[in-house]
Design a protein around this motif. Structure first.
Motif, mmCIF file in Angstrom:
data_model
loop_
_atom_site.group_PDB
_atom_site.id
_atom_site.type_symbol
_atom_site.label_atom_id
_atom_site.label_comp_id
_atom_site.label_asym_id
_atom_site.label_seq_id
_atom_site.Cartn_x
_atom_site.Cartn_y
_atom_site.Cartn_z
ATOM 1 N N GLU A 47 0.807 -1.221 0.000
ATOM 2 C CA GLU A 47 0.000 0.000 0.000
ATOM 3 C C GLU A 47 0.844 1.276 0.000
ATOM 4 O OE1 GLU A 47 0.029 -1.687 4.224
ATOM 5 O OE2 GLU A 47 -0.387 -2.479 2.249
ATOM 6 N N ASN A 48 2.156 1.150 0.211
ATOM 7 C CA ASN A 48 3.016 2.334 0.208
ATOM 8 C C ASN A 48 3.840 2.491 -1.067
ATOM 9 O OD1 ASN A 48 2.051 2.838 2.735
ATOM 10 N ND2 ASN A 48 3.873 2.163 3.818
ATOM 11 N N LEU A 49 3.808 1.513 -1.955
ATOM 12 C CA LEU A 49 4.654 1.578 -3.150
ATOM 13 C C LEU A 49 4.428 2.849 -3.955
ATOM 14 C CD1 LEU A 49 4.709 -2.056 -4.570
ATOM 15 C CD2 LEU A 49 6.445 -0.893 -3.218
ATOM 16 N N ASP A 50 3.180 3.200 -4.212
ATOM 17 C CA ASP A 50 2.914 4.387 -5.021
ATOM 18 C C ASP A 50 3.131 5.695 -4.257
ATOM 19 O OD1 ASP A 50 2.500 3.323 -7.543
ATOM 20 O OD2 ASP A 50 0.359 3.040 -7.237
ATOM 21 N N GLU A 51 3.513 5.595 -2.984
ATOM 22 C CA GLU A 51 3.883 6.788 -2.213
ATOM 23 C C GLU A 51 5.350 7.148 -2.442
ATOM 24 O OE1 GLU A 51 1.500 8.470 -0.673
ATOM 25 O OE2 GLU A 51 0.151 6.889 -1.376
ATOM 26 N N CYS A 52 6.086 6.284 -3.130
ATOM 27 C CA CYS A 52 7.508 6.509 -3.401
ATOM 28 C C CYS A 52 7.709 7.893 -4.019
ATOM 29 C CB CYS A 52 8.035 5.431 -4.342
ATOM 30 S SG CYS A 52 9.782 5.629 -4.760
ATOM 31 N N VAL A 53 8.660 8.646 -3.451
ATOM 32 C CA VAL A 53 8.946 10.004 -3.929
ATOM 33 C C VAL A 53 10.195 10.036 -4.803
ATOM 34 C CG1 VAL A 53 7.731 11.152 -2.038
ATOM 35 C CG2 VAL A 53 10.165 10.585 -1.788
ATOM 36 N N LEU A 54 10.699 8.864 -5.168
ATOM 37 C CA LEU A 54 11.858 8.738 -6.049
ATOM 38 C C LEU A 54 13.091 9.453 -5.511
ATOM 39 C CD1 LEU A 54 9.975 9.207 -9.447
ATOM 40 C CD2 LEU A 54 10.556 7.060 -8.313
ATOM 41 N N CYS A 55 13.262 9.399 -4.201
ATOM 42 C CA CYS A 55 14.393 10.077 -3.559
ATOM 43 C C CYS A 55 15.717 9.354 -3.781
ATOM 44 C CB CYS A 55 14.135 10.262 -2.068
ATOM 45 S SG CYS A 55 14.074 8.719 -1.130
ATOM 46 N N GLY A 56 15.671 8.044 -4.007
ATOM 47 C CA GLY A 56 16.880 7.274 -4.246
ATOM 48 C C GLY A 56 17.635 6.858 -2.992
ATOM 49 N N LEU A 57 17.099 7.142 -1.812
ATOM 50 C CA LEU A 57 17.798 6.772 -0.578
ATOM 51 C C LEU A 57 17.978 5.259 -0.457
ATOM 52 C CD1 LEU A 57 16.187 9.292 1.931
ATOM 53 C CD2 LEU A 57 18.515 9.338 0.996
ATOM 54 N N CYS A 58 17.014 4.502 -0.924
ATOM 55 C CA CYS A 58 17.127 3.041 -0.869
ATOM 56 C C CYS A 58 18.244 2.542 -1.787
ATOM 57 C CB CYS A 58 15.802 2.367 -1.199
ATOM 58 S SG CYS A 58 15.122 2.762 -2.822
#
Length: 82
Positions: A47-58
């Motif tokens: 349920e959080n996948l589409d909340e990704c802000v594409l920050c690249g921290l991962c």
């Protein structure tokens, strides 16, 4: 392991997903809780996948190639950290 939402897909290399230290690190760095620790392994929170802000921290926290963030809205283009 791969999980897709509407806009974002996440792939975690199976060997890397079994690393408890990496699981804890990913859960810690993600600002929108895409990653969790489950049974000492990396787990993805659907349920959080589409909340990704594409920050690249991962991507920065994981060994090269261990995690891929895919932009499904852009023909599965992988997120690149510059």
């Amino acid at each position: 392991m791969r999980m897709d939402a509407t806009f974002i897909g996440i792939e975690v290399d199976d060997a890397a997903a079994q690393d408890p230290a990496l699981a804890a690190k990913l859960a810690e760095v993600c600002p929108v809780d895409v990653y969790a620790v489950e049974h000492r392994r990396v787990a993805l929170v659907q349920e959080n996948l589409d909340e990704c802000v594409l920050c690249g921290l991962c991507l920065a926290a994981a060994p090269a190639g261990a995690v891929r963030v895919l932009k499904l809205y852009d023909d599965d283009a992988p997120l690149r950290v510059t």
